[in-house]
Design a protein around this motif. Structure first.
Motif, PDB file in Angstrom:
ATOM      1  N   TYR A 128      35.970  39.052  46.413  1.00 60.56           N
ATOM      2  CA  TYR A 128      35.248  39.995  45.191  1.00 60.56           C
ATOM      3  C   TYR A 128      35.777  40.009  44.098  1.00 60.56           C
ATOM      4  N   GLU A 129      34.935  40.048  43.011  1.00 62.89           N
ATOM      5  CA  GLU A 129      35.155  40.167  41.330  1.00 62.89           C
ATOM      6  C   GLU A 129      34.775  41.288  40.627  1.00 62.89           C
ATOM      7  N   SER A 130      35.646  41.922  40.154  1.00 62.66           N
ATOM      8  CA  SER A 130      35.328  42.915  39.346  1.00 62.66           C
ATOM      9  C   SER A 130      35.592  42.408  37.603  1.00 62.66           C
ATOM     10  N   ARG A 133      40.082  38.937  40.879  1.00 60.93           N
ATOM     11  CA  ARG A 133      39.601  38.638  42.159  1.00 60.93           C
ATOM     12  C   ARG A 133      40.507  39.351  43.300  1.00 60.93           C
ATOM     13  N   PRO A 149      37.087  45.103  47.223  1.00 58.71           N
ATOM     14  CA  PRO A 149      36.437  45.350  45.939  1.00 58.71           C
ATOM     15  C   PRO A 149      37.201  46.654  45.047  1.00 58.71           C
ATOM     16  N   PRO A 152      32.377  45.837  42.688  1.00 55.64           N
ATOM     17  CA  PRO A 152      31.549  44.704  43.115  1.00 55.64           C
ATOM     18  C   PRO A 152      30.835  45.027  44.699  1.00 55.64           C
ATOM     19  N   THR A 153      29.781  44.709  44.822  1.00 52.49           N
ATOM     20  CA  THR A 153      29.041  44.895  45.904  1.00 52.49           C
ATOM     21  C   THR A 153      28.952  43.738  46.954  1.00 52.49           C
ATOM     22  N   GLU A 154      28.635  42.647  46.276  1.00 49.77           N
ATOM     23  CA  GLU A 154      28.688  41.320  46.833  1.00 49.77           C
ATOM     24  C   GLU A 154      29.760  40.426  46.566  1.00 49.77           C
ATOM     25  N   PRO A 155      30.219  39.715  47.718  1.00 49.12           N
ATOM     26  CA  PRO A 155      31.537  38.685  47.602  1.00 49.12           C
ATOM     27  C   PRO A 155      31.039  37.675  46.695  1.00 49.12           C
TER      28      PRO A 155
END
Length: 231
Positions: free
Chosen positions: A48-50, A127, A131, A167-170
């Motif tokens: 995941y990325e924020s 990353r 998340p 983040p909700t989606e990888p």
């Protein structure tokens, strides 16, 4: 040179071989695609990325009008500021404040800083396979970095314009892309095997092969036929 012989590849023969092995070709492609899907879906850890956005100014005083030269100067400072953000001065403080069980080098590999469309806005991205962890670290970097930047550059200012969300989606692995690539690899490998089989096959199978490979004239053919259960 006149007696030297050359082996030529008959494209029609290759196409006929592909047609004869079409079912195997489809099965190999599907099998490879299934393997790619299975590995991507169940064997690879989702990442995941924020991201957070920060704007760079060349000066701390924002009361007067901003000129185009100041904007250009701020744009050039983004690359300088990105180096400071990824330095041990900032990231080690993040590690200490959050009590992370990572070394400076390990955290640095998870952090990227890029300019947004060549503007004075820079994007900080973290990353992780967690998340919430990515969001927490990214927001901490935006909290620590402005003071470190001002202390190092002694001019300008950096302000957060967008906090890092959870983040909700990888972002990886890309299951669809990996499945398609695996299918393509299976297809290419199967075609390569068929091509080598045709290329290395030197058996005489018909009277046309005798004329083609041995340069002899066929004067007669003994047919093979079935009579009852005996050939």
């Amino acid at each position: 040179m006149e007696n030297e012989e050359y082996d030529t590849i008959d494209l029609l023969e290759v196409l006929n071989a592909v047609r004869q092995h079409l079912a195997i070709l489809i099965l190999c492609t599907l099998a490879a695609a299934v393997v790619g899907f299975t590995v991507s879906k169940f064997a690879m850890t989702p990442q995941y990325e924020s991201s957070a956005l920060m704007i760079v100014n060349t000066r701390q005083d924002t009361t007067s009008n901003v000129t185009s030269d100041q904007i250009n100067s701020a744009t050039k400072l983004v690359s300088t500021y990105s180096i400071i953000i990824k330095s041990d001065t900032v990231l080690q403080q993040v590690i200490n404040d959050l009590g992370l069980s990572l070394t400076y080098g390990e955290l640095k590999d998870r952090v990227t800083v890029d300019a947004v469309d060549d503007t004075q806005v820079m994007k900080i991205t973290v990353r992780s396979n967690n998340p919430e962890w990515a969001q927490q670290v990214c927001n901490k970097i935006t909290e620590v970095s402005p003071d470190a930047i001002l202390e190092a550059v002694e001019a300008g200012s950096v302000k957060v314009i967008s906090q890092a969300p959870v983040p909700t989606e990888p972002v990886s692995p890309n299951v669809l892309k990996n499945t398609a690539l695996a299918g393509m690899v299976g297809l290419v490998l199967c075609l390569g095997v068929i091509f080598l089989q045709v290329l290395l096959d030197n058996k005489i199978k018909s009277e046309e092969d005798i004329a083609k490979y041995l340069d002899l004239t066929v004067v007669g053919v003994i047919p093979e036929y079935e009579r009852g259960k005996k050939k």
